[in-house]
Motif scaffolding. Structure first.
Motif, PDB file in Angstrom:
ATOM      1  N   TYR A 156      74.835  36.217  -7.056  1.00  0.00           N
ATOM      2  CA  TYR A 156      74.294  35.745  -5.780  1.00  0.00           C
ATOM      3  C   TYR A 156      73.822  34.291  -5.884  1.00  0.00           C
ATOM      4  CZ  TYR A 156      74.159  40.671  -4.315  1.00  0.00           C
ATOM      5  OH  TYR A 156      74.478  41.962  -4.000  1.00  0.00           O
ATOM      6  N   LEU A 157      73.196  33.969  -7.002  1.00  0.00           N
ATOM      7  CA  LEU A 157      72.741  32.602  -7.230  1.00  0.00           C
ATOM      8  C   LEU A 157      73.923  31.634  -7.246  1.00  0.00           C
ATOM      9  CD1 LEU A 157      70.435  30.608  -8.030  1.00  0.00           C
ATOM     10  CD2 LEU A 157      71.020  31.143 -10.399  1.00  0.00           C
ATOM     11  N   PHE A 158      74.993  32.003  -7.952  1.00  0.00           N
ATOM     12  CA  PHE A 158      76.179  31.158  -8.006  1.00  0.00           C
ATOM     13  C   PHE A 158      76.796  30.985  -6.618  1.00  0.00           C
ATOM     14  CE2 PHE A 158      77.374  32.080 -12.719  1.00  0.00           C
ATOM     15  CZ  PHE A 158      76.296  31.310 -13.120  1.00  0.00           C
ATOM     16  N   THR A 159      76.835  32.059  -5.845  1.00  0.00           N
ATOM     17  CA  THR A 159      77.373  31.974  -4.485  1.00  0.00           C
ATOM     18  C   THR A 159      76.550  31.010  -3.643  1.00  0.00           C
ATOM     19  OG1 THR A 159      78.182  34.243  -4.632  1.00  0.00           O
ATOM     20  CG2 THR A 159      77.961  33.309  -2.424  1.00  0.00           C
ATOM     21  N   GLY A 160      75.247  31.121  -3.732  1.00  0.00           N
ATOM     22  CA  GLY A 160      74.380  30.209  -3.001  1.00  0.00           C
ATOM     23  C   GLY A 160      74.555  28.770  -3.436  1.00  0.00           C
ATOM     24  N   LEU A 161      74.709  28.549  -4.721  1.00  0.00           N
ATOM     25  CA  LEU A 161      74.921  27.204  -5.259  1.00  0.00           C
ATOM     26  C   LEU A 161      76.208  26.589  -4.717  1.00  0.00           C
ATOM     27  CD1 LEU A 161      72.949  26.113  -7.493  1.00  0.00           C
ATOM     28  CD2 LEU A 161      74.920  26.249  -9.008  1.00  0.00           C
ATOM     29  N   VAL A 162      77.267  27.382  -4.693  1.00  0.00           N
ATOM     30  CA  VAL A 162      78.561  26.884  -4.195  1.00  0.00           C
ATOM     31  C   VAL A 162      78.458  26.531  -2.720  1.00  0.00           C
ATOM     32  CG1 VAL A 162      80.947  27.561  -3.720  1.00  0.00           C
ATOM     33  CG2 VAL A 162      79.923  28.065  -5.945  1.00  0.00           C
ATOM     34  N   PHE A 163      77.845  27.379  -1.933  1.00  0.00           N
ATOM     35  CA  PHE A 163      77.745  27.086  -0.508  1.00  0.00           C
ATOM     36  C   PHE A 163      76.742  25.980  -0.212  1.00  0.00           C
ATOM     37  CE2 PHE A 163      79.987  31.122  -0.249  1.00  0.00           C
ATOM     38  CZ  PHE A 163      81.029  30.718   0.575  1.00  0.00           C
TER      39      PHE A 163
END
Length: 138
Positions: free
Chosen positions: A42-49
């Protein structure tokens, strides 16, 4: 020139990471896709967006200010901004590689999603030559 260099970067790095993952040179992790590891995803997804939103905001700001730049500075500005955006989007591929090392085959679709987002984000959010010219004309 800058757009072409950005394309090479945003297609080359995911290609290299994909080859490393598919060939087994980078072994997949064996952690469960629960708890902390799910939160990392989830953290990685947030970082990408967040990176995508920042590029979208910054490119809009740069496009609106582009007409006010002296003509001699414009090519360097386009090159610098395009390469900056490409480098920012590399975060997605790196997140995919890190996630692969953590959870491996348990989250293959998520890993490939991160890897494939790099070229997709570049193609959709980075202004091409025609958009820079359009903002120059008014």
């Amino acid at each position: 020139m800058g757009y072409l260099m950005g394309l090479v970067l945003c297609f080359g790095t995911p290609g290299l990471i994909g080859a490393l993952v598919l060939s087994g040179m980078v072994p997949g992790g064996s952690q469960d896709l629960e708890g902390v590891h799910q939160q990392v995803g989830y953290l990685f997804t947030g970082l990408v967006f967040l990176a995508a939103a920042w590029v979208w905001w910054r490119s809009g700001r740069m496009l609106s200010d582009f007409k006010d730049l002296p003509e001699a500075e414009r090519p360097a500005k386009v090159l610098r901004e395009t390469l900056l955006y490409a480098a920012i989007f590399e975060i997605s591929s790196l997140c995919g590689l890190i996630y692969w090392v953590l959870v491996g085959h348990r989250a293959t679709r998520h890993v490939w999603g991160f890897i494939l987002l790099t070229p997709l984000l570049f193609l959709t959010l980075v202004p091409g030559y025609d958009r820079w010219v359009k903002h120059l004309e008014g």
